[in-house]
Design a protein around this motif. Structure first.
Motif, mmCIF file in Angstrom:
data_model
loop_
_atom_site.group_PDB
_atom_site.id
_atom_site.type_symbol
_atom_site.label_atom_id
_atom_site.label_comp_id
_atom_site.label_asym_id
_atom_site.label_seq_id
_atom_site.Cartn_x
_atom_site.Cartn_y
_atom_site.Cartn_z
ATOM 1 N N UNK A 146 0.813 -1.248 0.087
ATOM 2 C CA UNK A 146 -0.056 -0.152 0.028
ATOM 3 C C UNK A 146 0.753 1.302 0.079
ATOM 4 N N UNK A 147 2.204 1.125 -0.257
ATOM 5 C CA UNK A 147 2.980 2.214 -0.352
ATOM 6 C C UNK A 147 2.566 3.356 -1.303
ATOM 7 N N UNK A 148 1.869 3.072 -2.294
ATOM 8 C CA UNK A 148 1.628 3.975 -3.106
ATOM 9 C C UNK A 148 0.345 4.676 -2.843
ATOM 10 N N UNK A 149 -0.371 4.333 -2.002
ATOM 11 C CA UNK A 149 -1.414 4.990 -1.325
ATOM 12 C C UNK A 149 -1.170 5.654 -0.152
ATOM 13 N N UNK A 150 -0.156 5.211 0.811
ATOM 14 C CA UNK A 150 0.297 5.419 1.879
ATOM 15 C C UNK A 150 1.658 5.768 1.885
ATOM 16 N N UNK A 151 2.390 6.827 1.664
ATOM 17 C CA UNK A 151 3.718 7.158 1.554
ATOM 18 C C UNK A 151 4.463 6.798 2.938
ATOM 19 N N UNK A 152 5.513 6.129 2.892
ATOM 20 C CA UNK A 152 6.342 6.003 4.328
ATOM 21 C C UNK A 152 6.034 4.959 4.982
ATOM 22 N N UNK A 153 5.104 4.132 4.253
ATOM 23 C CA UNK A 153 5.009 2.795 5.110
ATOM 24 C C UNK A 153 6.051 1.807 4.911
ATOM 25 N N UNK A 154 6.523 1.219 6.413
ATOM 26 C CA UNK A 154 7.772 0.610 6.253
ATOM 27 C C UNK A 154 7.705 -0.757 5.275
#
Length: 323
Positions: A146-154
């Motif tokens: 989901x990094x494209x939706x929520x930047x910064x996810x580890x």
């Protein structure tokens, strides 16, 4: 039938009377046919009294504190003089991978040991130089879905055994099993906390697939899950036992003693231990024991393994089924 008691990481240093280091654990150790721990750190003749007084029969020397190789070889010489068997380190690659074999009641038990934790250079045994037996892993980082939706996810951390190390471990276990009645594989691995790395599961199950009767893990300094795989146990981490590192004083104080019975009706029981305010390791009792074992039962349930807890002891279900 053979009874075996296994403990986790052991380091003995700075004690005025090393022979009393395991004193409070003696009732749990003395009745077994064989006693095993991971020896984490160098050993001199005085410190060896801790192991001999406790009746420790065999130790793993495959860990990141078996360094430098010259110190490792000196410790092996101390163990030899003390009559304590050892595995996981040696004068060359073959010696480091050779099992320690002990016989009790007409049955032979082979102990193999490997480390996934190591110093950066110069610790692994080579064909012509001393060191430890490796079971290393590579690490990769996969972006969170989901990094494209929520930047910064580890990122997700993915770990994979080094192929040649896995192949050698499997070959070692198969060879040991062909020549002995039982095989115990010791693994120094993992990270602190309850979460397992992928490589731990891969190595542990590969050892069982190759014929190991039990895999005993340590190195994370914390208690981790038990998994029954194909009817045989993988103890992902037994935590710390007697542990005298000054930097570890008051930290990672919990561990387990595992009592295993090899035979037609295998059994495995786990007893929680803790280092007290004086840094002496003692069995837990009452509510503190129950709390520690309920935690172990909970994390083991995540590995589809059932533990029943009663009177300060956890018993592992499902052994021998599908083996």
């Amino acid at each position: 039938m053979i009874t075996l008691v296994l403990g986790g990481d052991v380091n003995v240093q700075g004690r005025a009377t090393p022979s009393t280091a395991f004193e409070q654990l003696d009732p749990l150790l003395k009745g077994a046919d064989l006693r095993f721990v991971n020896l984490e750190g160098p050993l001199d003749a005085k410190a060896a009294e801790a192991l001999t007084s406790a009746g420790i029969d065999v130790v793993s020397c495959a860990n990141d504190m078996t360094h430098p190789p010259a110190a490792a070889m000196a410790s092996l010489a101390v163990l030899d003089r003390a009559g304590i068997a050892h595995c996981g380190a040696g004068a060359n690659l073959d010696a480091a991978h050779a099992p320690a074999v002990l016989e009790r009641s007409g049955e032979k038990v082979a102990f193999l040991a490997y480390t996934s934790l190591r110093r950066a250079h110069g610790q692994a045994a080579q064909s012509g130089s001393p060191g430890v037996a490796q079971a290393f892993a590579t690490t990769a980082y996969q972006p969170d879905p989901r990094v494209a939706e929520i930047p910064g996810r580890p990122p997700l951390v993915r770990t994979t055994p080094v192929p040649e190390h896995l192949e050698r471990l499997v070959a070692d276990v198969k060879q040991a099993k062909s020549a002995n009645d039982h095989v115990v594989v010791s693994m120094h691995w993992g990270l602190p906390g309850a979460d397992l790395t992928e490589y731990q599961v891969t190595y542990g199950r590969a050892a069982i697939d190759a014929g190991a009767d039990l895999v005993a893990g340590h190195g994370s300094h914390t208690i981790q899950a038990v998994e029954v795989y194909r009817g045989r146990p993988i103890l992902y981490s037994l935590g710390n036992l007697v542990f005298d590192w000054p930097a570890m004083r008051g930290r990672h104080i919990d561990g387990l003693l595992a009592g295993c019975m090899f035979g037609e009706e295998p059994r495995l029981e786990l007893i929680p231990v803790r280092r007290n305010a004086d840094n002496e390791c003692e069995p837990l009792a009452g509510e503190e024991a129950g709390k520690a074992l309920r935690y172990l039962a909970d994390v083991s349930a995540l590995r589809s393994t059932t533990l029943s807890v009663r009177d300060g002891i956890a018993s592992v279900a499902g052994l021998g089924v599908g083996a």
